[in-house]
Design a protein around this motif. Structure first.
Motif, PDB file in Angstrom:
ATOM      1  N   LEU A   9       0.809  -1.213   0.000  1.00  0.00           N
ATOM      2  CA  LEU A   9       0.000   0.000   0.000  1.00  0.00           C
ATOM      3  C   LEU A   9       0.850   1.275   0.000  1.00  0.00           C
ATOM      4  CD1 LEU A   9      -2.545  -1.218   2.706  1.00  0.00           C
ATOM      5  CD2 LEU A   9      -2.824  -1.268   0.216  1.00  0.00           C
ATOM      6  N   TYR A  10       2.025   1.211   0.616  1.00  0.00           N
ATOM      7  CA  TYR A  10       2.895   2.389   0.707  1.00  0.00           C
ATOM      8  C   TYR A  10       4.312   1.921   1.021  1.00  0.00           C
ATOM      9  CZ  TYR A  10       5.145   6.566   2.500  1.00  0.00           C
ATOM     10  OH  TYR A  10       6.031   7.590   2.705  1.00  0.00           O
ATOM     11  N   VAL A  11       5.301   2.590   0.440  1.00  0.00           N
ATOM     12  CA  VAL A  11       6.707   2.308   0.742  1.00  0.00           C
ATOM     13  C   VAL A  11       7.434   3.631   0.953  1.00  0.00           C
ATOM     14  CG1 VAL A  11       8.868   1.268  -0.047  1.00  0.00           C
ATOM     15  CG2 VAL A  11       6.699   0.223  -0.677  1.00  0.00           C
ATOM     16  N   ALA A  12       8.087   3.763   2.107  1.00  0.00           N
ATOM     17  CA  ALA A  12       8.964   4.908   2.371  1.00  0.00           C
ATOM     18  C   ALA A  12      10.393   4.402   2.207  1.00  0.00           C
ATOM     19  CB  ALA A  12       8.746   5.442   3.784  1.00  0.00           C
ATOM     20  N   LEU A  76      17.253   1.283   4.169  1.00  0.00           N
ATOM     21  CA  LEU A  76      16.107   1.704   4.972  1.00  0.00           C
ATOM     22  C   LEU A  76      14.800   1.621   4.177  1.00  0.00           C
ATOM     23  CD1 LEU A  76      17.562   4.860   6.735  1.00  0.00           C
ATOM     24  CD2 LEU A  76      17.217   2.597   7.711  1.00  0.00           C
ATOM     25  N   ARG A  77      13.796   0.979   4.782  1.00  0.00           N
ATOM     26  CA  ARG A  77      12.471   0.870   4.162  1.00  0.00           C
ATOM     27  C   ARG A  77      11.412   0.827   5.255  1.00  0.00           C
ATOM     28  NH1 ARG A  77      15.141   1.121   0.212  1.00  0.00           N
ATOM     29  NH2 ARG A  77      15.051   0.004  -1.739  1.00  0.00           N
ATOM     30  N   PHE A  78      10.254   1.353   4.932  1.00  0.00           N
ATOM     31  CA  PHE A  78       9.057   1.229   5.761  1.00  0.00           C
ATOM     32  C   PHE A  78       7.955   0.880   4.783  1.00  0.00           C
ATOM     33  CE2 PHE A  78       5.145   3.087   7.445  1.00  0.00           C
ATOM     34  CZ  PHE A  78       5.107   2.540   8.716  1.00  0.00           C
ATOM     35  N   THR A  79       7.496  -0.364   4.826  1.00  0.00           N
ATOM     36  CA  THR A  79       6.523  -0.848   3.850  1.00  0.00           C
ATOM     37  C   THR A  79       5.231  -1.218   4.550  1.00  0.00           C
ATOM     38  OG1 THR A  79       8.354  -1.749   2.561  1.00  0.00           O
ATOM     39  CG2 THR A  79       6.154  -2.506   1.990  1.00  0.00           C
ATOM     40  N   VAL A  80       4.132  -0.622   4.087  1.00  0.00           N
ATOM     41  CA  VAL A  80       2.803  -0.935   4.608  1.00  0.00           C
ATOM     42  C   VAL A  80       2.132  -1.852   3.588  1.00  0.00           C
ATOM     43  CG1 VAL A  80       0.566   0.005   5.309  1.00  0.00           C
ATOM     44  CG2 VAL A  80       2.657   1.305   5.757  1.00  0.00           C
ATOM     45  N   GLY A  84       0.460  -6.337   7.001  1.00  0.00           N
ATOM     46  CA  GLY A  84       1.136  -5.711   8.134  1.00  0.00           C
ATOM     47  C   GLY A  84       2.166  -4.700   7.662  1.00  0.00           C
ATOM     48  N   VAL A  85       3.188  -4.522   8.489  1.00  0.00           N
ATOM     49  CA  VAL A  85       4.229  -3.536   8.212  1.00  0.00           C
ATOM     50  C   VAL A  85       5.581  -4.246   8.212  1.00  0.00           C
ATOM     51  CG1 VAL A  85       5.361  -1.440   9.057  1.00  0.00           C
ATOM     52  CG2 VAL A  85       2.901  -1.692   9.290  1.00  0.00           C
ATOM     53  N   VAL A  86       6.440  -3.848   7.283  1.00  0.00           N
ATOM     54  CA  VAL A  86       7.809  -4.355   7.244  1.00  0.00           C
ATOM     55  C   VAL A  86       8.732  -3.174   7.520  1.00  0.00           C
ATOM     56  CG1 VAL A  86       9.589  -5.491   5.867  1.00  0.00           C
ATOM     57  CG2 VAL A  86       7.178  -6.094   5.533  1.00  0.00           C
ATOM     58  N   LEU A  87       9.498  -3.279   8.601  1.00  0.00           N
ATOM     59  CA  LEU A  87      10.480  -2.255   8.970  1.00  0.00           C
ATOM     60  C   LEU A  87      11.855  -2.807   8.644  1.00  0.00           C
ATOM     61  CD1 LEU A  87       9.200  -1.390  12.557  1.00  0.00           C
ATOM     62  CD2 LEU A  87       8.773  -0.113  10.481  1.00  0.00           C
ATOM     63  N   ARG A  88      12.547  -2.151   7.738  1.00  0.00           N
ATOM     64  CA  ARG A  88      13.892  -2.585   7.381  1.00  0.00           C
ATOM     65  C   ARG A  88      14.855  -1.499   7.810  1.00  0.00           C
ATOM     66  NH1 ARG A  88      15.126  -4.658   1.362  1.00  0.00           N
ATOM     67  NH2 ARG A  88      15.903  -2.560   1.048  1.00  0.00           N
ATOM     68  N   SER A  89      15.741  -1.841   8.727  1.00  0.00           N
ATOM     69  CA  SER A  89      16.720  -0.876   9.225  1.00  0.00           C
ATOM     70  C   SER A  89      18.079  -1.175   8.612  1.00  0.00           C
ATOM     71  CB  SER A  89      16.790  -0.948  10.757  1.00  0.00           C
ATOM     72  OG  SER A  89      17.333  -2.188  11.161  1.00  0.00           O
ATOM     73  N   PHE A  90      19.120  -0.581   9.156  1.00  0.00           N
ATOM     74  CA  PHE A  90      20.461  -0.796   8.635  1.00  0.00           C
ATOM     75  C   PHE A  90      20.873  -2.262   8.731  1.00  0.00           C
ATOM     76  CE2 PHE A  90      20.866   3.675  10.188  1.00  0.00           C
ATOM     77  CZ  PHE A  90      20.921   4.255   8.938  1.00  0.00           C
ATOM     78  N   VAL A  91      20.415  -2.950   9.779  1.00  0.00           N
ATOM     79  CA  VAL A  91      20.882  -4.297  10.033  1.00  0.00           C
ATOM     80  C   VAL A  91      19.765  -5.347  10.017  1.00  0.00           C
ATOM     81  CG1 VAL A  91      22.143  -5.731  11.692  1.00  0.00           C
ATOM     82  CG2 VAL A  91      22.703  -3.327  11.478  1.00  0.00           C
ATOM     83  N   ARG A  92      18.586  -5.000  10.552  1.00  0.00           N
ATOM     84  CA  ARG A  92      17.522  -5.988  10.734  1.00  0.00           C
ATOM     85  C   ARG A  92      16.287  -5.661   9.911  1.00  0.00           C
ATOM     86  NH1 ARG A  92      16.218  -7.404  16.724  1.00  0.00           N
ATOM     87  NH2 ARG A  92      15.076  -8.963  15.563  1.00  0.00           N
TER      88      ARG A  92
END
Length: 174
Positions: A9-12, A76-80, A84-92
């Motif tokens: 639905l959305y990707v930052a 870095l990603r924030f996917t809705v 649900g939501v997928v939070l992708r950080s530098f490592v995890r």
């Protein structure tokens, strides 16, 4: 019968222009270090091979650091999604289903102001740095969307809230 893949639905994420700036910075760094290496080996006073080796090592380590920073920043990603939501950080990478999420809110903390904050039923609170107000331009959005106090829900937070509300309505309807 298989369930359909969740709909995104959305990707930052960092905008393409940000990647171009990082590549340009890396190119300038390489050019500068190459010029430094050539200039230092061109002088006639003592041990040019040692100076060349030192400059080459410093240039290669600077290039490696620039590439590492560029790669980590692009991760870095924030996917809705509808699941649900997928939070992708530098490592995890955290995959959080809508049933785990109690509340979607805006972080009012000083250093993460404006970021989308997920409060989970188990008490954890997870945020995504790419959704912060100070990252709005980096992801190709307007900082103004976060409001004058930088605590108004902007596009990432609104997308997550809308999807969470849809999930809750559908879940209660069953």
């Amino acid at each position: 019968m298989h369930d359909a893949a969740p709909e995104v639905l959305y990707v930052a994420r960092p905008a393409p222009w940000f990647r171009a700036v990082l590549l340009g910075f890396g190119a300038l760094l390489v050019a500068g270090l190459t010029a430094l290496t050539v200039a230092s080996t061109a002088s006639d006073d003592g041990a040019p091979a040692i100076r060349l080796a030192m400059c080459t090592m410093s240039a290669s380590s600077a290039i490696a650091i620039a590439v590492l920073v560029a790669l980590l920043t692009q991760r870095l990603r924030f996917t809705v999604t509808t699941a649900g939501v997928v939070l992708r950080s530098f490592v995890r990478t955290h995959r959080i289903g809508w049933p785990q999420i109690a509340v979607v809110a805006v972080d009012t903390g000083w250093s993460q102001r404006g970021q989308t904050l997920l409060a989970l039923h188990d008490g954890r609170r997870l945020g995504s740095p790419i959704t912060e107000a100070r990252s709005a331009m980096r992801r190709g959005e307007r900082t103004r969307d976060h409001g004058p106090d930088l605590m108004t829900p902007a596009r990432p937070t609104r997308a997550a809230i809308d999807a969470h509300v849809r999930f809750l309505r559908g879940h209660r309807g069953r």
